[in-house]
Design a protein around this motif. Structure first.
Motif, short mmCIF file in Angstrom:
data_model
loop_
_atom_site.label_atom_id
_atom_site.label_comp_id
_atom_site.label_asym_id
_atom_site.label_seq_id
_atom_site.Cartn_x
_atom_site.Cartn_y
_atom_site.Cartn_z
N LEU A 261 0.84 -1.19 0.00
CA LEU A 261 0.00 0.00 0.00
C LEU A 261 0.88 1.25 0.00
O LEU A 261 0.60 2.24 -0.70
CB LEU A 261 -0.89 -0.02 1.24
CG LEU A 261 -2.17 0.81 1.26
CD1 LEU A 261 -3.19 0.23 0.30
CD2 LEU A 261 -2.74 0.84 2.67
N ILE A 262 1.96 1.21 0.77
CA ILE A 262 2.88 2.34 0.84
C ILE A 262 3.58 2.54 -0.50
O ILE A 262 3.74 3.66 -0.98
CB ILE A 262 3.90 2.11 1.97
CG1 ILE A 262 3.19 2.03 3.32
CG2 ILE A 262 4.95 3.22 1.99
CD1 ILE A 262 4.09 1.66 4.47
N VAL A 263 3.99 1.44 -1.13
CA VAL A 263 4.67 1.53 -2.43
C VAL A 263 3.73 2.17 -3.47
O VAL A 263 4.12 3.08 -4.21
CB VAL A 263 5.13 0.15 -2.91
CG1 VAL A 263 5.77 0.26 -4.29
CG2 VAL A 263 6.12 -0.46 -1.92
N GLY A 264 2.49 1.70 -3.51
CA GLY A 264 1.53 2.26 -4.46
C GLY A 264 1.25 3.73 -4.21
O GLY A 264 0.94 4.49 -5.14
N ALA A 265 1.37 4.13 -2.94
CA ALA A 265 1.09 5.52 -2.58
C ALA A 265 2.15 6.50 -3.07
O ALA A 265 1.96 7.71 -2.97
CB ALA A 265 0.94 5.64 -1.07
N LEU A 266 3.25 6.00 -3.59
CA LEU A 266 4.27 6.90 -4.14
C LEU A 266 3.71 7.76 -5.27
O LEU A 266 4.24 8.83 -5.58
CB LEU A 266 5.47 6.09 -4.64
CG LEU A 266 6.42 5.57 -3.56
CD1 LEU A 266 7.41 4.58 -4.16
CD2 LEU A 266 7.16 6.73 -2.90
N ARG A 267 2.64 7.29 -5.88
CA ARG A 267 2.01 8.08 -6.94
C ARG A 267 1.38 9.36 -6.40
O ARG A 267 1.28 10.36 -7.13
CB ARG A 267 0.95 7.23 -7.64
CG ARG A 267 0.26 7.95 -8.81
CD ARG A 267 -0.83 7.09 -9.40
NE ARG A 267 -1.46 7.72 -10.54
CZ ARG A 267 -2.51 7.23 -11.19
NH1 ARG A 267 -3.01 6.07 -10.82
NH2 ARG A 267 -3.04 7.88 -12.21
N ALA A 268 0.94 9.34 -5.14
CA ALA A 268 0.16 10.46 -4.59
C ALA A 268 0.92 11.79 -4.60
O ALA A 268 0.40 12.78 -5.14
CB ALA A 268 -0.31 10.11 -3.18
N PRO A 269 2.12 11.89 -4.02
CA PRO A 269 2.81 13.19 -4.05
C PRO A 269 3.16 13.64 -5.46
O PRO A 269 3.15 14.84 -5.76
CB PRO A 269 4.06 12.97 -3.19
CG PRO A 269 4.24 11.50 -3.13
CD PRO A 269 2.87 10.91 -3.22
#
Length: 314
Positions: A261-269
């Motif tokens: 989930l954390i890895v996929g969240a790299l897209r957010a910033p």
């Protein structure tokens, strides 16, 4: 704990947790582990139930006061109040500062968040085992959920009260889980910037109200702040318990999901910066050096933290 020094120390531990909770990529639960209060925190939170809450509230009647005090001690109420006071103080202070940085230095701020998230994922993946189809599927699901939500939330998810309620439930419950950042999930849901600005205006409104004005600011910000906190209360008693259950039944697969989930969240910033650049007319080529330098600083902060928590069993 009986002495003033002990309570002040606990309050400062809450400040450390709150500071971490307010920054995407750093987990307040990890800080609790480092400071040696995580097990007590989980025990206290999971001890709270409707029956004990009813007994505590019944203490408003003098005849029920002895039983109310007993119930309060059963949930380690004094510990929770002091710790939450420290967490709340830090969250308000940090979010107010972040709101200013997002207004004045959005590229560098989101770059810093990107570094925090990337380094957190790299550190935590060392403890993840993907040696079975079930764990690989959990990891893929976690990555896809965060990756897709990050892109969608940044452009389409409005900050309505139902969305704020869900964001509060997810973020606050995640704050007590080691390795999972509640603020990071707010970024994924597209609510981090909105809530940091709302909290900052709410605090300004409180200060103004104390001086005889600020009513308009309070009227505007109180509904989302109260809704977020209500969602947080619900989240602690539902989502956190569900994750705890999942960890007990399928720890490896659950950890694979959470870390992915954390890895996929790299897209957010990156998505947030892209929106800011589109609004300002600046190109990624011009903004990339600021973004990269801030990311390195954020990654360095996580690696320093990991050095001091390397011996902790998650």
């Amino acid at each position: 704990m009986t002495g003033l020094r002990d309570w002040v120390t606990l309050y400062l531990k809450g400040v450390a947790m709150g500071s971490a909770d307010a920054v995407p990529g750093v987990s307040g639960g990890t800080i609790a582990l480092i400071l040696g209060i995580y097990e007590r925190l989980i025990t206290a939170v999971t001890a709270i139930d409707p029956d004990r809450l009813k007994r505590v509230l019944a203490g408003a009647r003098p005849a029920n006061l002895p039983d109310a005090r007993t119930a309060f001690r059963e949930v380690d109420g004094a510990f929770l109040i002091v710790l939450l006071a420290g967490i709340g103080t830090a969250v308000v202070a940090v979010l107010s500062g972040v709101d200013f940085l997002l207004e004045t230095r959005p590229v560098a701020t989101y770059g810093f968040f990107f570094g925090l998230i990337a380094a957190s994922a790299a550190v935590l993946f060392g403890d993840v085992e993907l040696d079975t189809p079930r764990r690989k599927a959990a990891a893929a699901a976690g990555f896809l959920v965060a990756f897709l939500a990050s892109g969608y939330a940044s452009t389409a998810l409005a900050s309505s009260l139902p969305v704020v309620f869900v964001a509060g439930a997810v973020a606050v419950s995640a704050m007590i889980l080691p390795g999972v950042s509640g603020s990071l999930l707010l970024v994924v849901l597209g609510q981090y910037e909105y809530m940091s600005g709302t909290v900052s205006r709410f605090v300004d409104g409180l200060a103004g109200f104390a001086l005889g004005n600020g009513t308009d600011a309070l009227a505007e910000t109180l509904p989302p702040v109260a809704t977020f906190l209500l969602g947080g209360v619900v989240g602690v008693f539902t989502i956190a318990h569900a994750v705890k259950y999942a960890l007990a039944r399928a720890r490896a697969a659950t950890l694979a999901f959470l870390v992915s989930l954390i890895v996929g969240a790299l897209r957010a910033p990156v998505a947030e910066v892209s929106l800011r650049l589109a609004e300002s007319g600046e190109t990624w080529a011009a903004a990339a050096p600021r973004f990269a330098l801030a990311a390195l600083v954020g990654a360095g902060a996580v690696l320093v933290l990991d050095r001091y928590s390397a011996a902790i069993e998650y």
